[in-house]
Design a protein around this motif. Structure first.
Motif, PDB file in Angstrom:
ATOM      1  N   ALA A   1      -9.700  70.630 -96.295  1.00 49.01           N
ATOM      2  CA  ALA A   1     -10.347  69.774 -97.231  1.00 49.01           C
ATOM      3  C   ALA A   1     -11.627  69.003 -96.539  1.00 49.01           C
ATOM      4  O   ALA A   1     -12.544  68.861 -97.228  1.00 49.01           O
ATOM      5  N   VAL A   2     -11.098  68.686 -95.498  1.00 46.75           N
ATOM      6  CA  VAL A   2     -12.213  67.624 -94.734  1.00 46.75           C
ATOM      7  C   VAL A   2     -13.574  68.646 -94.188  1.00 46.75           C
ATOM      8  O   VAL A   2     -14.573  68.293 -94.358  1.00 46.75           O
ATOM      9  N   LEU A   3     -13.111  69.969 -93.834  1.00 44.79           N
ATOM     10  CA  LEU A   3     -14.276  70.680 -93.291  1.00 44.79           C
ATOM     11  C   LEU A   3     -15.250  70.995 -94.603  1.00 44.79           C
ATOM     12  O   LEU A   3     -16.474  71.066 -94.062  1.00 44.79           O
ATOM     13  N   ALA A   4     -14.618  71.248 -95.759  1.00 49.31           N
ATOM     14  CA  ALA A   4     -15.469  71.503 -96.891  1.00 49.31           C
ATOM     15  C   ALA A   4     -16.362  70.444 -97.105  1.00 49.31           C
ATOM     16  O   ALA A   4     -17.770  70.477 -97.266  1.00 49.31           O
ATOM     17  N   LEU A   5     -15.945  69.169 -96.977  1.00 52.85           N
ATOM     18  CA  LEU A   5     -16.843  67.991 -97.141  1.00 52.85           C
ATOM     19  C   LEU A   5     -17.722  67.854 -96.047  1.00 52.85           C
ATOM     20  O   LEU A   5     -18.834  67.176 -96.305  1.00 52.85           O
TER      21      LEU A   5
ATOM     22  N   THR B   1     -18.962  70.163 -93.607  1.00 55.67           N
ATOM     23  CA  THR B   1     -19.823  71.109 -93.150  1.00 55.67           C
ATOM     24  C   THR B   1     -21.178  71.024 -93.770  1.00 55.67           C
ATOM     25  O   THR B   1     -22.101  71.169 -92.791  1.00 55.67           O
ATOM     26  N   ALA B   2     -21.302  70.547 -94.821  1.00 53.69           N
ATOM     27  CA  ALA B   2     -22.786  70.361 -95.473  1.00 53.69           C
ATOM     28  C   ALA B   2     -23.649  69.252 -94.515  1.00 53.69           C
ATOM     29  O   ALA B   2     -24.581  69.510 -94.276  1.00 53.69           O
ATOM     30  N   PHE B   3     -22.971  68.512 -94.502  1.00 54.75           N
ATOM     31  CA  PHE B   3     -23.416  67.221 -93.640  1.00 54.75           C
ATOM     32  C   PHE B   3     -23.676  67.458 -92.092  1.00 54.75           C
ATOM     33  O   PHE B   3     -24.892  67.196 -91.752  1.00 54.75           O
ATOM     34  N   CYS B   4     -22.881  68.289 -91.567  1.00 53.54           N
ATOM     35  CA  CYS B   4     -23.258  68.761 -90.177  1.00 53.54           C
ATOM     36  C   CYS B   4     -24.110  69.855 -90.196  1.00 53.54           C
ATOM     37  O   CYS B   4     -25.013  69.750 -89.272  1.00 53.54           O
ATOM     38  N   VAL B   5     -24.294  70.583 -91.123  1.00 48.09           N
ATOM     39  CA  VAL B   5     -25.321  71.699 -91.111  1.00 48.09           C
ATOM     40  C   VAL B   5     -26.802  70.818 -91.414  1.00 48.09           C
ATOM     41  O   VAL B   5     -27.646  71.299 -90.285  1.00 48.09           O
TER      42      VAL B   5
ATOM     43  N   LEU C   1     -25.342  60.917 -91.124  1.00 46.31           N
ATOM     44  CA  LEU C   1     -24.326  60.446 -90.146  1.00 46.31           C
ATOM     45  C   LEU C   1     -23.150  59.171 -90.828  1.00 46.31           C
ATOM     46  O   LEU C   1     -22.234  59.183 -90.677  1.00 46.31           O
ATOM     47  N   ALA C   2     -24.063  58.203 -91.424  1.00 49.17           N
ATOM     48  CA  ALA C   2     -23.184  57.382 -92.155  1.00 49.17           C
ATOM     49  C   ALA C   2     -21.973  57.776 -93.178  1.00 49.17           C
ATOM     50  O   ALA C   2     -21.022  57.514 -93.162  1.00 49.17           O
ATOM     51  N   LEU C   3     -22.548  58.935 -94.082  1.00 49.41           N
ATOM     52  CA  LEU C   3     -21.549  59.475 -95.001  1.00 49.41           C
ATOM     53  C   LEU C   3     -20.344  60.357 -94.043  1.00 49.41           C
ATOM     54  O   LEU C   3     -19.461  60.023 -94.476  1.00 49.41           O
ATOM     55  N   LEU C   4     -21.124  60.904 -93.037  1.00 51.43           N
ATOM     56  CA  LEU C   4     -19.780  61.537 -92.188  1.00 51.43           C
ATOM     57  C   LEU C   4     -18.930  60.567 -91.546  1.00 51.43           C
ATOM     58  O   LEU C   4     -17.724  60.866 -91.343  1.00 51.43           O
ATOM     59  N   VAL C   5     -19.503  59.516 -91.163  1.00 52.68           N
ATOM     60  CA  VAL C   5     -18.370  58.136 -90.549  1.00 52.68           C
ATOM     61  C   VAL C   5     -17.496  57.827 -91.684  1.00 52.68           C
ATOM     62  O   VAL C   5     -16.057  57.728 -91.443  1.00 52.68           O
ATOM     63  N   VAL C   6     -17.964  57.691 -92.846  1.00 53.72           N
ATOM     64  CA  VAL C   6     -16.988  57.388 -93.661  1.00 53.72           C
ATOM     65  C   VAL C   6     -15.893  57.986 -94.093  1.00 53.72           C
ATOM     66  O   VAL C   6     -14.706  57.863 -94.206  1.00 53.72           O
ATOM     67  N   ALA C   7     -16.435  59.525 -94.088  1.00 50.56           N
ATOM     68  CA  ALA C   7     -15.466  60.531 -94.253  1.00 50.56           C
ATOM     69  C   ALA C   7     -14.609  60.671 -93.265  1.00 50.56           C
ATOM     70  O   ALA C   7     -13.415  60.878 -93.329  1.00 50.56           O
ATOM     71  N   GLY C   8     -14.736  60.409 -91.807  1.00 55.68           N
ATOM     72  CA  GLY C   8     -14.139  60.582 -90.606  1.00 55.68           C
ATOM     73  C   GLY C   8     -13.186  59.412 -90.839  1.00 55.68           C
ATOM     74  O   GLY C   8     -11.988  59.688 -90.522  1.00 55.68           O
ATOM     75  N   LEU C   9     -13.465  58.104 -91.192  1.00 56.86           N
ATOM     76  CA  LEU C   9     -12.428  57.154 -91.175  1.00 56.86           C
ATOM     77  C   LEU C   9     -11.276  57.358 -92.288  1.00 56.86           C
ATOM     78  O   LEU C   9     -10.164  56.969 -92.061  1.00 56.86           O
TER      79      LEU C   9
END
Length: 487
Positions: free
Chosen positions: A13-17, A19-23, A180-188
């Motif tokens: 589930a995390v990867l799906a969220l 992946t788009a940001f990482c790309v 990056l901010a969105l990715l940090v929130v998801a990571g937390l």
């Protein structure tokens, strides 16, 4: 049995969220980084090439003027290489700037052609050396005086490019920060959800790894964990057990190796003691035949001559025997060896009379090296007994010592019967293997093998020891010793 959730299921589930940001971040970052790297590379390449150009021009001019006065092909070739290097530097700059600036740098290439034209005119014989020399200095000065103008033009062009790159970088950086901010929130959020089943077991595995590193193979259980980490923990525990067993085997092998090394050291020490004992035994076993003949000859001389010859013979023999039999150490010096062999040769000359002649060529400046004792006498004795023994007259043995290329070279040569190629090869093999070179080594005096072995032990790989011989053409033994401090 509790079913463990796999890490793959937890992170799908995390990867799906993410992946788009990482790309998006990767693409923007890659493009921006590539532009920045490209701009930086062009900046440094162009500046470096321009600096190399002016350096090459200076060296080119120096080589050309040196060539004018020396007429050296080497200097002219150096000029051509430096001229080509300067042109390559200009081409590198022109390939990385716009058309207008490239045209301006093309003028520098024309100035190089202008410089080359002066040399071409000289090669055609239309100008003298002095005039060409001054003309080259002037034309090189023209090129040198352009440095400020071209450095400024290149800096302005590169600054304009850098400003454009920076503007694009700032725009893309803003987008990257949002992603990056969105990715940090998801990571937390992920860390708080799956930390107990992933991060804590990993931390436990790391602690276990440190324990193994410190030699402690008693591992802490990881508790609740995902399926993959549970398998990893089991494998890790099994590996620790095997490492512990292997460490025990390695310690046993190390102890065995130490014992073997001690035994080898003791064997080498024993071999050294055997060699010393052999020398001392050989010192006490000087050829009885030689002593008998010498004493018989002295007796006859005392009876017939009634002059100082008898006294000198006795003195020489006493000094020789004192050196050979009473020396308490296995080492001596080159001068002591030379003094001893001169006494020995004096006695043998009286014994053989006109049948045998000795030539001793030892310069006074030969250094007094420390070396094994009783080295020269056995070689001369072998030459007398085995080399020239069958000759009835015109027998010559020479001893020559020279200083060559930082080494002391000792040569003992006779004009005796020599030896066959097979016998020479056999003798050289015996020396390498440390074997007796003859079955009657007892009667051959202190044998050649013993001399070589003691020199080899003392000088090691620095020793040079060669034997040259042909049948009916005599034998030459050459000893090369490393030059050391005088004793």
């Amino acid at each position: 049995m509790k079913v463990r959730t796999s890490i793959r299921t937890q992170i799908y589930a995390v990867l799906a969220l993410t992946t788009a940001f990482c790309v998006i971040v990767a693409l923007l970052s890659g493009i921006s980084t590539q532009e920045a790297i490209q701009g930086t590379r062009i900046f440094f390449d162009c500046n470096s090439a321009l600096s190399d150009f002016y350096v090459a021009v200076e060296e080119m001019d120096s080589a050309a003027r040196d060539w004018l006065y020396s007429d050296s092909d080497e200097e002219y070739e150096r000029y051509r290489l430096l001229s080509g290097q300067a042109r390559e530097d200009l081409e590198l700059i022109r390939g990385n700037v716009d058309r207008q600036l490239a045209w301006r740098f093309g003028l520098l290439a024309n100035m190089l052609d202008y410089y080359q034209k002066s040399i071409d005119v000289y090669l055609e014989g239309k100008t003298a050396v002095y005039a060409t020399y001054n003309d080259l200095s002037y034309r090189c000065l023209l090129i040198r005086n352009t440095s400020t103008e071209y450095y400024t033009a290149l800096a302005e062009y590169l600054q304009a490019n850098a400003d454009a790159i920076q503007s694009r970088w700032q725009q893309k950086q803003a987008v990257q920060l949002i992603a990056l901010a969105l990715l940090v929130v998801a990571g937390l959020a992920i860390a708080s959800t799956y930390g107990r089943s992933i991060l804590r077991p990993i931390h436990t595995l790391m602690e276990n790894a440190r324990r193994i590193q410190n030699g402690d193979f008693h591992l802490e259980p990881i508790g609740e964990a995902s399926a993959e980490l549970a398998v990893m923990a089991d494998t890790f525990a099994e590996m620790a057990s095997q490492v512990e067993q292997n460490m025990g085997v390695l310690k046993q092998n190390a102890q065995l190796e130490q014992r073997l090394l001690r035994q080898e050291s003791e064997r080498l020490a024993m071999q050294n003691l055997v060699t010393r004992a052999e020398l001392r035994s050989l010192q006490a076993q000087i050829n009885p035949h030689f002593l008998f003949n010498t004493l018989s000859m002295i007796s006859k001389s005392a009876y017939l001559n009634h002059d100082a010859t008898t006294s000198e013979l006795i003195d020489r023999l006493a000094e020789f025997l004192r050196y050979a039999l009473d020396k308490s150490s296995t080492t001596s010096t080159l001068r002591e060896e030379i003094n001893s062999i001169q006494n020995y040769l004096f006695i043998q000359k009286k014994r053989f009379g006109g049948r045998l002649d000795f030539v001793v060529d030892v310069p006074e400046e030969i250094p007094n090296l420390r070396m094994p004792a009783i080295v020269l006498q056995p070689l001369v004795e072998n030459a007398i007994k085995h080399g020239i023994g069958p000759l009835t007259d015109a027998a010559v043995i020479s001893l020559k010592i020279r200083l060559r290329e930082g080494r002391v070279r000792i040569q003992i040569e006779d004009n005796g019967i020599g030896m066959s190629a097979d016998r020479l090869e056999e003798l050289q093999s015996c020396l390498k293997l440390g074997l007796d070179s003859s079955g009657d080594s007892q009667n051959a005096g202190i044998g050649l093998t013993n001399v070589y072995r003691r020199l080899k032990i003392y000088f090691g790989g620095d020793l040079q020891f060669t034997i040259e011989s042909e049948e009916h053409c005599g034998t030459l033994i050459t000893i090369g010793l490393p030059l050391e401090e005088e004793a």
